[in-house]
Design an enzyme around this catalytic site. Structure first.
Site, mmCIF file in Angstrom:
data_model
loop_
_atom_site.group_PDB
_atom_site.id
_atom_site.type_symbol
_atom_site.label_atom_id
_atom_site.label_comp_id
_atom_site.label_asym_id
_atom_site.label_seq_id
_atom_site.Cartn_x
_atom_site.Cartn_y
_atom_site.Cartn_z
ATOM 1 C CB SER A 121 -0.958 -0.051 1.192
ATOM 2 O OG SER A 121 -2.013 0.862 1.048
ATOM 3 C CG ASP A 168 -4.563 -1.456 0.485
ATOM 4 O OD1 ASP A 168 -3.612 -2.068 0.993
ATOM 5 O OD2 ASP A 168 -4.757 -0.242 0.655
#
Length: 308
Positions: A41, A155
């Site tokens: 991320s 993510d």
């Protein structure tokens, strides 16, 4: 004495990820330069930029970022699986001077993403760089997923918030991990009546910015109640952010227990909201403080072995 291959495992944490810049600054000043950089991320974003040798440009942008700079990255597309499509973010990454491909970086680099069809953890180690970073930062409920090699990716924090295992798989001898999910925030979900935001003021955070989306767009989403209600119920983004906090905290604890790094740095950033991108100065300072505290142990752990 042979060289030691050092890896950085930079964890997820959205806006808290600016803390990675402070950590890298301290390590670099001490001569601890990574041979391998892995990120999840926001850790993938900072790590990819660092691997390209463009961290100064990112730091300058983050320190100067206000609502206008953030607004330039927000391309609303509520029909694409998220509120933000992400094309502007890819363009912004390219404008920072990053190479087109992961292979063009100065250091071996990999990003973690999640296949939202199968739930599999995906390691992006080759191919176009900006889309790989965009996939890794695709916070569900906010960013639309990214299509790479016929897989819809989201993510990486959903499966591996601190990518120690990826660093080890890439051959690292000594892994320094940065966990931004240590401790849950104690922020109220429901604002006090006198703490309601001033609707006439300029948006100061990403949450307020998205809340200022034109009424014509909000109307299409009104049934989902994204932008607040008349009663005192938790807002959509508050619930989303706190839920992701809880999830990533538990996953990170579990994976770090089973896959411990050689050194763990945990900046005190629990008070920084996931979408508080305007607080780069606070996050970077927290990263520096945590790295300085961990540095003696890191140097002792290297045991006089020469970093590669």
């Amino acid at each position: 004495m042979g060289q030691t291959s050092i890896a950085l495992a930079l964890g997820s944490g959205a806006a808290r990820g600016w803390a990675h810049i402070g950590v890298i600054d301290v390590l670099s000043a001490a001569g601890v330069v990574p041979d391998i950089i892995c990120g999840t991320s926001m850790g993938a974003l900072v790590g990819g930029v660092h691997a390209a040798g463009r961290l100064d440009a990112l730091r300058n942008w983050a320190m100067d970022a206000d609502w206008r700079a953030i607004a330039a990255l927000v391309d609303v597309n509520v029909l694409a699986g998220g509120l933000v499509d992400g094309a502007h973010i890819v363009r912004w990454l390219e404008e920072l001077g990053l190479p087109k491909t992961i292979g063009g970086l100065k250091h071996p680099f990999a990003a973690v993403a999640t296949d939202i069809s199968s739930g599999r953890e995906i390691w992006l180690q080759a191919g176009p760089l900006a889309p790989a970073i965009r996939a890794s930062i695709g916070m569900p409920g906010l960013f639309s997923p990214t299509l790479i090699d016929d897989h819809w990716l989201s993510d990486g924090g959903l499966v591996n918030p601190v990518p120690v295992s990826l660093c080890r798989a890439m051959g690292a001898d000594y892994i320094i991990a940065v966990n931004l999910n240590d401790g849950l925030p104690q922020r109220p979900l429901v604002a006090e009546p006198d703490a309601a935001p001033n609707k006439t003021s300029r948006p100061q955070t990403l949450l307020e910015l998205i809340g200022s989306i034109p009424a014509s767009v909000q109307a299409r989403m009104s049934a989902l109640n994204f932008f607040g209600t008349a009663n005192q119920t938790p807002g959509y983004f508050d619930v989303l952010a706190n839920s992701i906090d809880i999830m990533q905290n538990h996953i990170a604890r579990s994976r770090l227990a089973s896959e411990p790094p050689h050194a763990l740095i945990a900046p005190a950033v629990a008070d920084i909201g996931l979408l508080d991108f305007h607080r780069a100065a606070d996050a970077i300072a927290a990263g520096r403080a945590a790295a300085e505290q961990a540095l003696p142990g890191i140097m002792a752990g290297l045991g006089g072995r020469k970093p590669a």
